[in-house]
Design an enzyme around this catalytic site. Sequence first.
Site, short mmCIF file in Angstrom:
data_model
loop_
_atom_site.label_atom_id
_atom_site.label_comp_id
_atom_site.label_asym_id
_atom_site.label_seq_id
_atom_site.Cartn_x
_atom_site.Cartn_y
_atom_site.Cartn_z
N GLU A 100 42.68 16.57 -15.88
CA GLU A 100 41.53 16.70 -14.98
C GLU A 100 41.60 15.63 -13.89
OE1 GLU A 100 37.81 17.22 -17.11
OE2 GLU A 100 38.56 19.01 -18.11
N GLU A 149 42.28 23.38 -22.45
CA GLU A 149 40.96 22.99 -22.99
C GLU A 149 40.05 24.18 -22.82
OE1 GLU A 149 39.07 19.29 -21.90
OE2 GLU A 149 41.02 18.26 -21.81
#
Length: 524
Positions: free
Chosen positions: A194, A328
């Site tokens: 991220e 994820e």
Amino acid sequence: MRALLVCFALITVTLTAPFAAAQKVELSVDASKAGAKIDRNIFGQFAEHLGHGAYEGIWVGPGSPIPNTRGIRNDVVAALKTIKVPNVRWPGGCFADEYHWRKGVGPQRPETLNPNWGGVIEPNTFGTHEFMDFLDQINAEAYLSVNVGSGTPQEAAEWLEYLTTAQPTALAKERAANGHPAPYRVAFLGIGNESWDCGGNMTADYYLSQLKIYSRFVRNFNPAQQDKQQMLKIAVGPGGGEPRFTEWTEAVMKAWQSRQWSLDFNGLSMHHYTVVRWPPAFASVAFGETEYSQILKSTLEMEGLINKHSAIMDKYDPQKKVALVVDEWGAWYAPLPGSNPGFLVQQNSQRDAILAALNLNIFARHADRVRMANIAQMINVLQAMILTDKEKMVLTPTYYVYKMYVPFQDATSVSVSFNAGAYTHDDITLPRADAIAAKDKAGKLWLALTNVDPNQPVDIEVNLTGITPKSAAGETLTAPKVDSVNSFEAPNAVVLKRISAKVQGGKLALKLEPKSVTVISVEQ
Ligand code: AHR
């Protein structure tokens, strides 16, 4: 590849008006129409240093009264072996971008902080060797996430040299002195996490400059991984469908298309949680049909997101060499009352079992592009397989879905078409049923069937082509209520039951209980 697309185009999930489809769903399965391989890695797991995910969930230490092997819980290992975990992503997550591997090897383990997750002490006792030992015990591959946010390319390059070289370098000698003379196998390398957010709030261009350096210098030297077994590198990809994320996918894939020998990667990561809205507010316990249908509606957004980013990837990579890696995903609910909010503790109900099956089916239908996925997270965090409390361990409804789906690992998709019918609650209408089919390596046909409707059973009739069935049977998972859970007090409230289908005139017939997930195999 074209043939595969045609095959998937046969899957028609059509919504019809409420009540029109009754509770009968007809499936047509053509076992002679093979599609893409369902990569076993879509059943991957994610274990971050977060709450009791790694510590207590996996690692209790060699001195613990909880039965363990070199500090790793035996009960957890046995449970994970059963679901044949293909790979584990570690050490994060946001944690990865603040992880310094040297603190987790050797006899001296300094205590550091875990500022992302509760600001607690990170004892570093579960480090590189312990993680690799854990993987060895469960027979899974390593998916390491290297620190791009606050680390350096040199630090990451040295970690990989430490892990993988067979040459007698100083780092290899240190590895041997720490108990592992042979090089480790590292199958997957995540370059950042991220990076548009907790990984450093980078722009796509800034991230790309980092990606180029890391992918050039962070090498795997394991002699056994220089050819077919090469480590796959995974770049940071999108975290949603908004323009900033489509632009990110465009930028990274464009760079891949114009790559030179010094830049390559094999996967683009995508993160997507079922949350409805941030901050997570839905309860994981004591909810009703309204929250059940809202969460399931939200989870089906995964399909649109995959389509959106796959379409961009197709522009730059029509041969689908770069995998979309959903590393994820899962349900993210409000923290359980009384728990540390930084530990992301939630219960896991029958709703989560349905949610897991719907997502796994989406991944399977996109198997030509989605070749890896990691549910968040394996133990004690978010949508977990396993919950532990000291010496106690509970297997969640999600765990049982993964158990049933084991035969789909590396199986070949076969064509399924059906009219899903509709389940409606309040203003939400969802497909009543969902299904995938695949053939395993031995040629056996498997069907996974989900009845989303929490109130009505569904009569499934399967018309089979390319196979003459003799019998069909398997397992089903349902529960008294949408919010039924397995708890430490009642660990077997939601468990698998045997189920069999009637075989008549080359067709299969079976009844799916309300809110159930079923997997059957067909004997011919
Ligand atoms: O899974 C919990 C967190 O969610 C991860 O650390 C991060 O990557 C994501 O935002």
